[in-house]
Design a protein around this motif. Sequence first.
Motif, PDB file in Angstrom:
ATOM      1  N   ASP A  64      21.894 -23.180 -29.601  1.00  0.00           N
ATOM      2  CA  ASP A  64      21.313 -22.909 -30.904  1.00  0.00           C
ATOM      3  C   ASP A  64      22.327 -23.309 -31.962  1.00  0.00           C
ATOM      4  O   ASP A  64      23.536 -23.348 -31.702  1.00  0.00           O
ATOM      5  N   TRP A  65      21.848 -23.601 -33.154  1.00  0.00           N
ATOM      6  CA  TRP A  65      22.699 -23.929 -34.295  1.00  0.00           C
ATOM      7  C   TRP A  65      22.306 -23.036 -35.464  1.00  0.00           C
ATOM      8  O   TRP A  65      21.121 -22.854 -35.725  1.00  0.00           O
ATOM      9  N   PHE A  66      23.303 -22.484 -36.152  1.00  0.00           N
ATOM     10  CA  PHE A  66      23.014 -21.694 -37.343  1.00  0.00           C
ATOM     11  C   PHE A  66      23.939 -22.116 -38.474  1.00  0.00           C
ATOM     12  O   PHE A  66      25.040 -22.613 -38.243  1.00  0.00           O
ATOM     13  N   GLU A  67      23.467 -21.879 -39.675  1.00  0.00           N
ATOM     14  CA  GLU A  67      24.230 -22.232 -40.870  1.00  0.00           C
ATOM     15  C   GLU A  67      25.174 -21.096 -41.233  1.00  0.00           C
ATOM     16  O   GLU A  67      24.790 -19.929 -41.239  1.00  0.00           O
ATOM     17  N   ASP A  68      26.404 -21.440 -41.550  1.00  0.00           N
ATOM     18  CA  ASP A  68      27.368 -20.461 -42.066  1.00  0.00           C
ATOM     19  C   ASP A  68      27.018 -20.240 -43.535  1.00  0.00           C
ATOM     20  O   ASP A  68      27.630 -20.796 -44.433  1.00  0.00           O
ATOM     21  N   SER A  69      25.996 -19.413 -43.752  1.00  0.00           N
ATOM     22  CA  SER A  69      25.440 -19.246 -45.093  1.00  0.00           C
ATOM     23  C   SER A  69      26.290 -18.377 -46.006  1.00  0.00           C
ATOM     24  O   SER A  69      26.078 -18.362 -47.219  1.00  0.00           O
ATOM     25  N   ARG A  70      27.228 -17.639 -45.430  1.00  0.00           N
ATOM     26  CA  ARG A  70      28.097 -16.734 -46.193  1.00  0.00           C
ATOM     27  C   ARG A  70      27.324 -15.637 -46.916  1.00  0.00           C
ATOM     28  O   ARG A  70      27.812 -15.074 -47.886  1.00  0.00           O
ATOM     29  N   LEU A  71      26.135 -15.313 -46.454  1.00  0.00           N
ATOM     30  CA  LEU A  71      25.360 -14.237 -47.074  1.00  0.00           C
ATOM     31  C   LEU A  71      25.909 -12.862 -46.717  1.00  0.00           C
ATOM     32  O   LEU A  71      25.657 -11.891 -47.405  1.00  0.00           O
ATOM     33  N   GLN A 111      27.562 -24.066 -33.730  1.00  0.00           N
ATOM     34  CA  GLN A 111      26.828 -24.096 -32.471  1.00  0.00           C
ATOM     35  C   GLN A 111      27.131 -22.850 -31.659  1.00  0.00           C
ATOM     36  O   GLN A 111      28.278 -22.403 -31.602  1.00  0.00           O
ATOM     37  N   VAL A 112      26.106 -22.309 -31.036  1.00  0.00           N
ATOM     38  CA  VAL A 112      26.260 -21.208 -30.087  1.00  0.00           C
ATOM     39  C   VAL A 112      25.602 -21.668 -28.797  1.00  0.00           C
ATOM     40  O   VAL A 112      24.466 -22.160 -28.818  1.00  0.00           O
ATOM     41  N   SER A 113      26.313 -21.552 -27.685  1.00  0.00           N
ATOM     42  CA  SER A 113      25.712 -21.943 -26.414  1.00  0.00           C
ATOM     43  C   SER A 113      26.263 -21.073 -25.292  1.00  0.00           C
ATOM     44  O   SER A 113      27.336 -20.474 -25.409  1.00  0.00           O
ATOM     45  N   HIS A 114      25.503 -21.008 -24.238  1.00  0.00           N
ATOM     46  CA  HIS A 114      25.914 -20.260 -23.050  1.00  0.00           C
ATOM     47  C   HIS A 114      25.237 -20.892 -21.844  1.00  0.00           C
ATOM     48  O   HIS A 114      24.082 -21.316 -21.915  1.00  0.00           O
ATOM     49  N   VAL A 115      25.972 -20.945 -20.723  1.00  0.00           N
ATOM     50  CA  VAL A 115      25.420 -21.471 -19.477  1.00  0.00           C
ATOM     51  C   VAL A 115      25.365 -20.334 -18.458  1.00  0.00           C
ATOM     52  O   VAL A 115      26.385 -19.710 -18.164  1.00  0.00           O
ATOM     53  N   PHE A 116      24.170 -20.078 -17.954  1.00  0.00           N
ATOM     54  CA  PHE A 116      24.004 -19.117 -16.864  1.00  0.00           C
ATOM     55  C   PHE A 116      24.195 -19.875 -15.562  1.00  0.00           C
ATOM     56  O   PHE A 116      23.494 -20.857 -15.302  1.00  0.00           O
ATOM     57  N   LYS A 117      25.137 -19.423 -14.733  1.00  0.00           N
ATOM     58  CA  LYS A 117      25.413 -20.029 -13.425  1.00  0.00           C
ATOM     59  C   LYS A 117      25.311 -18.943 -12.358  1.00  0.00           C
ATOM     60  O   LYS A 117      25.600 -17.781 -12.632  1.00  0.00           O
ATOM     61  N   ARG A 118      24.902 -19.332 -11.173  1.00  0.00           N
ATOM     62  CA  ARG A 118      24.872 -18.410 -10.025  1.00  0.00           C
ATOM     63  C   ARG A 118      24.342 -17.034 -10.431  1.00  0.00           C
ATOM     64  O   ARG A 118      24.983 -16.020 -10.231  1.00  0.00           O
ATOM     65  N   TYR A 119      23.141 -17.012 -10.973  1.00  0.00           N
ATOM     66  CA  TYR A 119      22.551 -15.795 -11.521  1.00  0.00           C
ATOM     67  C   TYR A 119      21.795 -14.975 -10.489  1.00  0.00           C
ATOM     68  O   TYR A 119      21.370 -13.869 -10.774  1.00  0.00           O
ATOM     69  N   GLY A 120      21.616 -15.505  -9.281  1.00  0.00           N
ATOM     70  CA  GLY A 120      20.913 -14.771  -8.232  1.00  0.00           C
ATOM     71  C   GLY A 120      19.437 -15.121  -8.190  1.00  0.00           C
ATOM     72  O   GLY A 120      18.894 -15.723  -9.118  1.00  0.00           O
ATOM     73  N   PRO A 121      18.774 -14.728  -7.117  1.00  0.00           N
ATOM     74  CA  PRO A 121      17.352 -15.048  -6.952  1.00  0.00           C
ATOM     75  C   PRO A 121      16.468 -14.193  -7.859  1.00  0.00           C
ATOM     76  O   PRO A 121      16.872 -13.130  -8.321  1.00  0.00           O
ATOM     77  N   GLY A 122      15.255 -14.685  -8.097  1.00  0.00           N
ATOM     78  CA  GLY A 122      14.254 -13.903  -8.805  1.00  0.00           C
ATOM     79  C   GLY A 122      13.999 -14.300 -10.245  1.00  0.00           C
ATOM     80  O   GLY A 122      13.045 -13.817 -10.860  1.00  0.00           O
ATOM     81  N   GLY A 140      18.034 -14.926 -56.343  1.00  0.00           N
ATOM     82  CA  GLY A 140      16.765 -15.122 -55.648  1.00  0.00           C
ATOM     83  C   GLY A 140      16.899 -14.798 -54.169  1.00  0.00           C
ATOM     84  O   GLY A 140      17.874 -14.185 -53.734  1.00  0.00           O
ATOM     85  N   PHE A 141      15.929 -15.229 -53.413  1.00  0.00           N
ATOM     86  CA  PHE A 141      15.907 -14.994 -51.967  1.00  0.00           C
ATOM     87  C   PHE A 141      16.628 -16.138 -51.270  1.00  0.00           C
ATOM     88  O   PHE A 141      16.339 -17.300 -51.504  1.00  0.00           O
ATOM     89  N   ARG A 142      17.590 -15.793 -50.420  1.00  0.00           N
ATOM     90  CA  ARG A 142      18.324 -16.812 -49.651  1.00  0.00           C
ATOM     91  C   ARG A 142      18.247 -16.458 -48.184  1.00  0.00           C
ATOM     92  O   ARG A 142      18.345 -15.297 -47.825  1.00  0.00           O
ATOM     93  N   ARG A 143      18.093 -17.470 -47.359  1.00  0.00           N
ATOM     94  CA  ARG A 143      18.028 -17.227 -45.916  1.00  0.00           C
ATOM     95  C   ARG A 143      19.065 -18.083 -45.195  1.00  0.00           C
ATOM     96  O   ARG A 143      19.455 -19.148 -45.690  1.00  0.00           O
ATOM     97  N   THR A 144      19.490 -17.596 -44.046  1.00  0.00           N
ATOM     98  CA  THR A 144      20.364 -18.364 -43.167  1.00  0.00           C
ATOM     99  C   THR A 144      19.474 -19.237 -42.285  1.00  0.00           C
ATOM    100  O   THR A 144      18.550 -18.749 -41.650  1.00  0.00           O
ATOM    101  N   ARG A 145      19.760 -20.513 -42.267  1.00  0.00           N
ATOM    102  CA  ARG A 145      18.939 -21.442 -41.498  1.00  0.00           C
ATOM    103  C   ARG A 145      19.412 -21.511 -40.047  1.00  0.00           C
ATOM    104  O   ARG A 145      20.602 -21.389 -39.758  1.00  0.00           O
ATOM    105  N   VAL A 146      18.458 -21.732 -39.145  1.00  0.00           N
ATOM    106  CA  VAL A 146      18.709 -21.901 -37.719  1.00  0.00           C
ATOM    107  C   VAL A 146      17.911 -23.116 -37.283  1.00  0.00           C
ATOM    108  O   VAL A 146      16.782 -23.328 -37.740  1.00  0.00           O
ATOM    109  N   THR A 147      18.478 -23.927 -36.376  1.00  0.00           N
ATOM    110  CA  THR A 147      17.778 -25.139 -35.962  1.00  0.00           C
ATOM    111  C   THR A 147      18.141 -25.530 -34.528  1.00  0.00           C
ATOM    112  O   THR A 147      19.139 -25.064 -33.974  1.00  0.00           O
ATOM    113  N   ASP A 148      17.339 -26.403 -33.954  1.00  0.00           N
ATOM    114  CA  ASP A 148      17.569 -27.019 -32.644  1.00  0.00           C
ATOM    115  C   ASP A 148      17.817 -26.012 -31.527  1.00  0.00           C
ATOM    116  O   ASP A 148      18.669 -26.225 -30.660  1.00  0.00           O
ATOM    117  N   SER A 149      17.060 -24.932 -31.501  1.00  0.00           N
ATOM    118  CA  SER A 149      17.144 -23.959 -30.413  1.00  0.00           C
ATOM    119  C   SER A 149      16.647 -24.635 -29.137  1.00  0.00           C
ATOM    120  O   SER A 149      15.647 -25.352 -29.155  1.00  0.00           O
TER     121      SER A 149
END
Length: 157
Positions: A64-71, A111-122, A140-149
């Motif tokens: 995932d990617w997020f904006e450092d909006s400083r809000l 960028q935030v990322s994580h890899v799940f490895k050897r997580y077990g069956p099921g 006004g209204f300001r939002r932090t943007r997120v993209t490319d999840s």
Amino acid sequence: MSGPPCGPARSLETLGNFSGWQISTEKLLPHFSWTVKQQCVDLLAEGLWEELLDDEQPDITIMDWFEDSRLDVCVYELHVWLLAADRQTVIRQYHAAPRPSPRGPGGRWCQVSHVFKRYGPGVRFVHFLHKSKNRLGSEGFRRTRVTDSSVSVQLQT
């Protein structure tokens, strides 16, 4: 890179295609809120099969990617659960609430990322949830943007 949208709060649906996402808002006092977007990915419906997931346990990467909006100090959270067929039983989970360095200009993409490895069956589902912070202030209204999840599965050859 321009700042996030200002002015009156607009529905996210007017800002892009969010099909497949459940969107909600969590109010925080006095001027903040979280926009919460989540979806549950059915790995079998995406073309994987039980034996592959249980025996080979291919890596599952979340990005995932997020904006450092400083809000605020923390403007983004990521929560991911690998779930069993009942969609309730948690096999593995990952949580992150990164706080970008206050040095340098705001508005950078992180960028935030994580890899799940050897997580077990099921594992049959990936429940992906992220939160992005909003602020209603004198400007006004300001939002932090997120993209490319993304959720991807890497098959070993």
